[in-house]
Design an enzyme around this catalytic site. Structure first.
Site, PDB file in Angstrom:
ATOM      1  CG  ASP A   8      -1.785   1.221   1.308  1.00  0.00           C
ATOM      2  OD1 ASP A   8      -2.327   1.623   0.264  1.00  0.00           O
ATOM      3  OD2 ASP A   8      -1.923   1.794   2.406  1.00  0.00           O
ATOM      4  CD  GLU A  67      -4.807   1.315  -2.827  1.00  0.00           C
ATOM      5  OE1 GLU A  67      -5.511   2.332  -2.922  1.00  0.00           O
ATOM      6  OE2 GLU A  67      -4.544   0.767  -1.746  1.00  0.00           O
ATOM      7  CG  ASP A 139      -0.714   3.206   6.293  1.00  0.00           C
ATOM      8  OD1 ASP A 139      -1.340   3.628   5.297  1.00  0.00           O
ATOM      9  OD2 ASP A 139      -0.371   3.928   7.233  1.00  0.00           O
TER      10      ASP A 139
END
Length: 170
Positions: A8, A67, A139
């Site tokens: 991420d 992502e 996160d």
């Protein structure tokens, strides 16, 4: 069994999550955050690159998923996020780890069942899916969600490929 590293990305905090997938069984391996300091973007990108390299060296993932950046109202933030993403991707590529990319809605859909899920819903489902004793930090949970999404999509691709030409209909 396959080991998957989920990322991420962030220009200040980059989450990572590692899972093992054996068929439909998912096992938690590790997760955490790469936190970078300083005002110089180039130095922060270097820290992200090195941090992801250390994670790859330690855990030896066979695949990596990250992502995709979505465009928000602040173009400068989106550009910095894209650069952080690029630093993480380069770390995987230089270590010959295949990298796949997924949109945030796709990740939430795979993990929660709704593309518009909240961060709290993602954290809760990560805890349930990986049988964790507590919810991981946001996160790290997002990075684990990226890895789980990749595992689900990878497994579906493998099933379709196993069908061969029969699985392809016009």
């Amino acid at each position: 069994m396959i080991r998957i590293l989920g990322i991420d990305p962030g220009s200040r905090v980059t989450g990572y999550g590692i899972i093992d997938q054996d068929g439909q069984r998912l096992s938690y391996v590790a997760s955490g955050c790469i936190r970078v300091e300083g005002d110089a973007l180039a130095a922060r990108l270097g820290m992200i690159f090195e941090g992801v390299n250390r994670i790859i060296d330690e855990y030896r993932p066979e695949e990596m998923a990250i992502e995709r950046v979505f465009m928000n109202k602040n173009a400068d933030s989106a550009l910095k996020l894209g650069q952080a993403r690029g630093a993480a991707i380069c770390a995987g590529v230089t270590r010959t780890v295949p990298v796949d990319e997924y949109a945030a809605r796709e990740i939430k859909q795979a993990v929660v069942g709704r593309g518009g899920a909240t961060k709290e819903q993602v954290q809760h489902m990560i805890r349930v899916l990986l049988s964790l004793s507590e919810r991981p930090p946001s996160d790290a949970a997002d990075a684990l969600a990226v890895a789980i999404c990749h595992g689900h999509i990878r497994q579906t691709r493998d099933r379709i490929a196993a069908l061969g030409p029969r699985g392809m209909t016009a």
